[in-house]
Design a protein around this motif. Sequence first.
Motif, PDB file in Angstrom:
ATOM      1  N   THR A 100       0.827  -1.204   0.000  1.00 40.45           N
ATOM      2  CA  THR A 100       0.000   0.000   0.000  1.00 40.45           C
ATOM      3  C   THR A 100       0.860   1.252   0.000  1.00 40.45           C
ATOM      4  N   LEU A 101       1.934   1.243   0.802  1.00 41.14           N
ATOM      5  CA  LEU A 101       2.840   2.391   0.860  1.00 41.14           C
ATOM      6  C   LEU A 101       3.452   2.676  -0.503  1.00 41.14           C
ATOM      7  N   LEU A 102       3.921   1.622  -1.178  1.00 46.41           N
ATOM      8  CA  LEU A 102       4.538   1.808  -2.483  1.00 46.41           C
ATOM      9  C   LEU A 102       3.529   2.282  -3.520  1.00 46.41           C
ATOM     10  N   VAL A 103       2.334   1.698  -3.507  1.00 44.81           N
ATOM     11  CA  VAL A 103       1.316   2.095  -4.482  1.00 44.81           C
ATOM     12  C   VAL A 103       0.930   3.552  -4.297  1.00 44.81           C
ATOM     13  N   ARG A 104       0.776   3.999  -3.054  1.00 44.02           N
ATOM     14  CA  ARG A 104       0.449   5.403  -2.802  1.00 44.02           C
ATOM     15  C   ARG A 104       1.567   6.315  -3.297  1.00 44.02           C
ATOM     16  N   THR A 105       2.814   5.901  -3.077  1.00 44.75           N
ATOM     17  CA  THR A 105       3.951   6.701  -3.527  1.00 44.75           C
ATOM     18  C   THR A 105       4.014   6.734  -5.047  1.00 44.75           C
ATOM     19  N   TYR A 106       3.765   5.594  -5.689  1.00 45.61           N
ATOM     20  CA  TYR A 106       3.754   5.525  -7.144  1.00 45.61           C
ATOM     21  C   TYR A 106       2.668   6.427  -7.719  1.00 45.61           C
ATOM     22  N   ALA A 107       1.499   6.431  -7.060  1.00 48.56           N
ATOM     23  CA  ALA A 107       0.396   7.262  -7.544  1.00 48.56           C
ATOM     24  C   ALA A 107       0.775   8.733  -7.510  1.00 48.56           C
ATOM     25  N   ASN A 108       1.452   9.143  -6.452  1.00 43.51           N
ATOM     26  CA  ASN A 108       1.906  10.526  -6.366  1.00 43.51           C
ATOM     27  C   ASN A 108       2.901  10.845  -7.468  1.00 43.51           C
ATOM     28  N   ALA A 109       3.809   9.905  -7.731  1.00 46.08           N
ATOM     29  CA  ALA A 109       4.788  10.115  -8.798  1.00 46.08           C
ATOM     30  C   ALA A 109       4.120  10.174 -10.156  1.00 46.08           C
ATOM     31  N   LEU A 110       3.105   9.342 -10.344  1.00 46.79           N
ATOM     32  CA  LEU A 110       2.402   9.312 -11.619  1.00 46.79           C
ATOM     33  C   LEU A 110       1.785  10.665 -11.949  1.00 46.79           C
ATOM     34  N   THR A 111       1.175  11.300 -10.953  1.00 50.32           N
ATOM     35  CA  THR A 111       0.537  12.592 -11.187  1.00 50.32           C
ATOM     36  C   THR A 111       1.539  13.731 -11.270  1.00 50.32           C
ATOM     37  N   ASN A 112       2.818  13.446 -10.956  1.00 48.71           N
ATOM     38  CA  ASN A 112       3.862  14.471 -11.068  1.00 48.71           C
ATOM     39  C   ASN A 112       4.717  14.298 -12.317  1.00 48.71           C
ATOM     40  N   TYR A 113       4.272  13.437 -13.216  1.00 48.14           N
ATOM     41  CA  TYR A 113       5.020  13.243 -14.468  1.00 48.14           C
ATOM     42  C   TYR A 113       5.072  14.545 -15.258  1.00 48.14           C
ATOM     43  N   ARG A 114       6.276  14.917 -15.718  1.00 49.06           N
ATOM     44  CA  ARG A 114       6.458  16.161 -16.474  1.00 49.06           C
ATOM     45  C   ARG A 114       7.435  15.940 -17.631  1.00 49.06           C
ATOM     46  N   ASN A 115       7.007  15.140 -18.606  1.00 47.99           N
ATOM     47  CA  ASN A 115       7.758  14.979 -19.850  1.00 47.99           C
ATOM     48  C   ASN A 115       9.146  14.371 -19.695  1.00 47.99           C
ATOM     49  N   GLN A 116       9.337  13.509 -18.696  1.00 45.65           N
ATOM     50  CA  GLN A 116      10.603  12.783 -18.622  1.00 45.65           C
ATOM     51  C   GLN A 116      10.665  11.758 -19.757  1.00 45.65           C
ATOM     52  N   THR A 117      11.883  11.426 -20.170  1.00 49.55           N
ATOM     53  CA  THR A 117      12.079  10.363 -21.151  1.00 49.55           C
ATOM     54  C   THR A 117      12.969   9.288 -20.533  1.00 49.55           C
ATOM     55  N   VAL A 118      12.880   8.087 -21.080  1.00 46.14           N
ATOM     56  CA  VAL A 118      13.627   6.954 -20.533  1.00 46.14           C
ATOM     57  C   VAL A 118      14.477   6.321 -21.629  1.00 46.14           C
ATOM     58  N   THR A 119      15.740   6.064 -21.323  1.00 45.47           N
ATOM     59  CA  THR A 119      16.641   5.374 -22.233  1.00 45.47           C
ATOM     60  C   THR A 119      17.045   4.048 -21.619  1.00 45.47           C
ATOM     61  N   VAL A 120      16.847   2.956 -22.345  1.00 43.48           N
ATOM     62  CA  VAL A 120      17.236   1.630 -21.867  1.00 43.48           C
ATOM     63  C   VAL A 120      18.652   1.349 -22.348  1.00 43.48           C
ATOM     64  N   LYS A 121      19.542   1.015 -21.417  1.00 38.53           N
ATOM     65  CA  LYS A 121      20.949   0.769 -21.728  1.00 38.53           C
ATOM     66  C   LYS A 121      21.215  -0.736 -21.817  1.00 38.53           C
ATOM     67  N   PRO A 122      22.195  -1.131 -22.627  1.00 38.03           N
ATOM     68  CA  PRO A 122      22.561  -2.557 -22.680  1.00 38.03           C
ATOM     69  C   PRO A 122      23.024  -3.043 -21.316  1.00 38.03           C
ATOM     70  N   SER A 123      22.617  -4.251 -20.943  1.00 34.91           N
ATOM     71  CA  SER A 123      23.028  -4.829 -19.668  1.00 34.91           C
ATOM     72  C   SER A 123      24.385  -5.506 -19.829  1.00 34.91           C
ATOM     73  N   PRO A 124      25.386  -5.134 -19.022  1.00 34.04           N
ATOM     74  CA  PRO A 124      26.723  -5.723 -19.166  1.00 34.04           C
ATOM     75  C   PRO A 124      26.757  -7.148 -18.624  1.00 34.04           C
ATOM     76  N   GLY A 125      27.497  -8.007 -19.287  1.00 35.70           N
ATOM     77  CA  GLY A 125      27.694  -9.363 -18.794  1.00 35.70           C
ATOM     78  C   GLY A 125      26.506 -10.268 -19.032  1.00 35.70           C
ATOM     79  N   ALA A 126      26.723 -11.545 -18.795  1.00 33.60           N
ATOM     80  CA  ALA A 126      25.661 -12.536 -18.966  1.00 33.60           C
ATOM     81  C   ALA A 126      24.815 -12.599 -17.701  1.00 33.60           C
ATOM     82  N   PRO A 127      23.483 -12.619 -17.843  1.00 34.65           N
ATOM     83  CA  PRO A 127      22.615 -12.680 -16.660  1.00 34.65           C
ATOM     84  C   PRO A 127      22.682 -14.043 -15.995  1.00 34.65           C
TER      85      PRO A 127
END
Length: 209
Positions: A100-127
Amino acid sequence: MIRQLRASLVCLPLLFAPLASSAAQEAPDALVKSVTDDVLSILKQDKELQAGNQRKAMSLIEDKVSPHFDFPRMTSLAVGQGWKQANPGQRESLTREFRTLLVRTYANALTNYRNQTVTVKPSPGAPKEGEASVHTEINQPGTKPITVDYRLAKNGDSWKVYDVAIDSVSLVTNYRGSFATEISKGGTDGLIKSLQDKNRGTPPQPSKG
């Protein structure tokens, strides 16, 4: 707490994994990228979320988060040694309140979204077998990118997130210190009550002595 709030912001793309087609069949890094693209598109178009509609944000997250986060494992890692002393009922309560704590925090973050972008980087090494780490950067205009590592484990035919590291700081480890303090003061039940108070907005009570 600052790092916890930053962590909640960057966790958002994975809360909506059902939006990605054949998500369970994708490699973890491909999954993160496709889901992120979908989520950012939704946030850019949803005016109610942008206006701060917490009820809608909570409803959206409640519908999507559970299948894609391993909350029992996250909670056990955050509670640390205290998890071993907790009985089954206490573990259930801890998991429910931490979720519940995490979901409430996520909800607050969701409503504070302001045009951020995300870049996915290659993962080093074998998983490792059944484990994966997906490296990303959150880009915000005028500020240094935030480095984010999603830590996932294979569960059946799907991947579930069990930790997120922000600038090399683990979310669950970041909670562990405060949780240990609560346990030292009031035991496992004391930690449960502290989480309940936070989730219900109850002001902390002064200590007696």
